[in-house]
Motif scaffolding. Sequence first.
Motif, short mmCIF file in Angstrom:
data_model
loop_
_atom_site.label_atom_id
_atom_site.label_comp_id
_atom_site.label_asym_id
_atom_site.label_seq_id
_atom_site.Cartn_x
_atom_site.Cartn_y
_atom_site.Cartn_z
N VAL A 66 -24.71 -50.88 81.55
CA VAL A 66 -24.38 -49.60 80.94
C VAL A 66 -25.62 -49.07 80.22
O VAL A 66 -26.33 -49.83 79.56
N TYR A 67 -25.91 -47.79 80.41
CA TYR A 67 -27.03 -47.15 79.74
C TYR A 67 -26.48 -46.30 78.59
O TYR A 67 -25.59 -45.48 78.79
N ILE A 68 -26.97 -46.51 77.40
CA ILE A 68 -26.51 -45.75 76.25
C ILE A 68 -27.65 -44.93 75.66
O ILE A 68 -28.82 -45.32 75.74
N ARG A 69 -27.31 -43.80 75.09
CA ARG A 69 -28.30 -42.92 74.48
C ARG A 69 -28.12 -42.93 72.96
O ARG A 69 -27.14 -43.46 72.44
N ARG A 70 -29.04 -42.33 72.27
CA ARG A 70 -28.93 -42.23 70.82
C ARG A 70 -27.68 -41.43 70.48
O ARG A 70 -27.25 -40.54 71.22
N VAL A 71 -27.07 -41.76 69.34
CA VAL A 71 -25.86 -41.06 68.90
C VAL A 71 -26.26 -39.74 68.26
O VAL A 71 -27.12 -39.71 67.35
N ASP A 72 -25.68 -38.65 68.75
CA ASP A 72 -26.05 -37.35 68.18
C ASP A 72 -25.34 -37.13 66.83
O ASP A 72 -24.43 -37.87 66.45
N TYR A 73 -25.77 -36.10 66.15
CA TYR A 73 -25.27 -35.84 64.79
C TYR A 73 -23.78 -35.56 64.78
O TYR A 73 -23.07 -35.97 63.86
N ARG A 74 -23.27 -34.90 65.81
CA ARG A 74 -21.84 -34.57 65.86
C ARG A 74 -21.00 -35.84 65.83
O ARG A 74 -19.99 -35.90 65.13
N HIS A 75 -21.40 -36.85 66.60
CA HIS A 75 -20.65 -38.10 66.61
C HIS A 75 -20.88 -38.92 65.33
O HIS A 75 -19.98 -39.63 64.88
N MET A 79 -16.29 -57.90 61.54
CA MET A 79 -16.97 -56.72 62.09
C MET A 79 -16.06 -56.06 63.11
O MET A 79 -15.41 -56.74 63.90
N ASP A 80 -16.06 -54.72 63.11
CA ASP A 80 -15.11 -53.96 63.91
C ASP A 80 -15.85 -52.93 64.75
O ASP A 80 -16.78 -52.27 64.27
N PHE A 81 -15.43 -52.77 66.01
CA PHE A 81 -16.02 -51.74 66.87
C PHE A 81 -15.76 -50.34 66.32
O PHE A 81 -16.47 -49.39 66.65
N GLY A 82 -14.73 -50.21 65.49
CA GLY A 82 -14.44 -48.92 64.89
C GLY A 82 -15.52 -48.45 63.95
O GLY A 82 -15.59 -47.27 63.60
N ASP A 83 -16.40 -49.37 63.51
CA ASP A 83 -17.51 -48.99 62.63
C ASP A 83 -18.62 -48.25 63.39
O ASP A 83 -19.49 -47.64 62.78
N ILE A 84 -18.59 -48.35 64.73
CA ILE A 84 -19.65 -47.76 65.55
C ILE A 84 -19.25 -46.34 65.94
O ILE A 84 -18.21 -46.14 66.59
N ARG A 85 -20.06 -45.38 65.59
CA ARG A 85 -19.78 -43.98 65.91
C ARG A 85 -20.22 -43.70 67.34
O ARG A 85 -21.31 -44.09 67.77
N GLY A 86 -19.37 -42.96 68.07
CA GLY A 86 -19.73 -42.62 69.44
C GLY A 86 -19.73 -43.85 70.34
O GLY A 86 -19.05 -44.84 70.10
N GLN A 87 -20.51 -43.78 71.41
CA GLN A 87 -20.71 -44.88 72.36
C GLN A 87 -19.39 -45.38 72.94
O GLN A 87 -19.21 -46.58 73.17
N GLU A 88 -18.46 -44.46 73.22
CA GLU A 88 -17.16 -44.87 73.76
C GLU A 88 -17.30 -45.49 75.15
O GLU A 88 -16.57 -46.42 75.49
N ALA A 89 -18.24 -44.99 75.96
CA ALA A 89 -18.44 -45.56 77.29
C ALA A 89 -18.92 -47.01 77.18
O ALA A 89 -18.50 -47.88 77.95
N ALA A 90 -19.81 -47.26 76.23
CA ALA A 90 -20.32 -48.62 76.04
C ALA A 90 -19.22 -49.54 75.52
O ALA A 90 -19.14 -50.71 75.91
N LYS A 91 -18.36 -49.02 74.63
CA LYS A 91 -17.24 -49.82 74.14
C LYS A 91 -16.30 -50.19 75.29
O LYS A 91 -15.79 -51.31 75.36
N ARG A 92 -16.07 -49.24 76.16
CA ARG A 92 -15.23 -49.50 77.33
C ARG A 92 -15.84 -50.61 78.18
O ARG A 92 -15.13 -51.51 78.65
N CYS A 93 -17.14 -50.56 78.37
CA CYS A 93 -17.82 -51.59 79.15
C CYS A 93 -17.71 -52.95 78.47
O CYS A 93 -17.52 -53.98 79.13
N MET A 94 -17.82 -52.98 77.15
CA MET A 94 -17.66 -54.22 76.40
C MET A 94 -16.25 -54.77 76.57
O MET A 94 -16.05 -55.99 76.67
N GLN A 95 -15.27 -53.89 76.61
CA GLN A 95 -13.89 -54.32 76.79
C GLN A 95 -13.68 -54.97 78.16
O GLN A 95 -13.04 -56.02 78.27
N ILE A 96 -14.25 -54.37 79.19
CA ILE A 96 -14.16 -54.94 80.54
C ILE A 96 -14.88 -56.28 80.59
O ILE A 96 -14.40 -57.25 81.17
N CYS A 97 -16.04 -56.33 79.95
CA CYS A 97 -16.84 -57.56 79.88
C CYS A 97 -16.03 -58.69 79.27
O CYS A 97 -15.99 -59.81 79.80
#
Length: 343
Positions: A219-228, A22-40
């Motif tokens: 970290v607070y994440i929101r729903r991914v919008d259509y653009r992302h 499984m790859d984080f690249g499969d997740i659209r958007g949520q770059e701030a959350a990915k950054r937090c996961m990286q720090i974690c």
Amino acid sequence: RTLCQISVPMPEKIEEERKYPMDFGDIRGQEAAKRCMQICAAGHHHLLVIGPPGSGKTMMAERLPYILPEMTFEEQMMVTKIHSAAGRLKPGSGLMTCRPFRRPHHSVSDKTLVGGGATPTPGEISLAHGGILFLDEFAEFSRSAVESLRQPLESGEVFVHRVRGDFCFPARPLVVAAMNPCPCGYYPDRKRCRCTSGQIQKYMAKISGPVMERLDLCVYIRRVDYRHMTDERSGMDSRRMQEKIERACQIQKERFSGRNIRYNSGMEGKMLEEYCGLDEETQLFLGKVYEKFHLSARTYQKILKVARTISDLEGSSEIRMEHVAEAVGYRLPDETYGGSLWG
């Protein structure tokens, strides 16, 4: 008794090749959350993710084990001993070389979560030692189960006292908790959420201040919008995230050489003074934050530890203002909750 007294059969060969199903690249958007996961992952900082259903909380947690550093031989030995003591290894099994990922249901009892019973056995927090303990629907766990985490999160061990003797189980997993922002799950989207302010505050208050304080990041994440969702660019993927994590872990390995810790999250006392020095401007900024939000000493120290990890990820020998500011952003309450998340 301790788990160090339990013998483990030596394997003929230890698998060296790591797999990335499984790859984080499969997740659209949520770059701030990915950054937090990286720090974690880089500094072994416990994490709380808050977001509506379908925003990707579980997907990110499931991918986290694959960007963690490989287990050392000592870690493999301890993880194998724990699972052997719990009766979860098949006869003749060799060392466990993959980091465990435990995901107990929110209906779990406190004894199942931290260990115990008439004949004490390791609980979920010990079975996740060296890996990930993912607590999905965190606010739905019983109060007693959540509160039972306080001591293990602080000491990294579970102590069980019985008439026949005292038992000690290692318990140093990376804890990742996930929860909805309100009972219905959609706050602050008032087009879908009809929860009152009182209901939201009551829901968030299910997690006590002392437990919240023991989590390093939020970290607070929101729903991914259509653009992302339709963007073909994947953003941060697991390979790129892990490259920076490996470099940060090497920095920590050299920093703590000869000491009994591996990650920045384990720093205490004089180590914080030695490795988390700040310049005058940054000290002034953090002092204002400390007084304005009435932070506790534990929260202040966690901000310093996270800032140290962020600076390691950036390859900086010094903790700069932007590192502290980012760490503060992961500790302070989201403004939508009126400042009620952290004590």
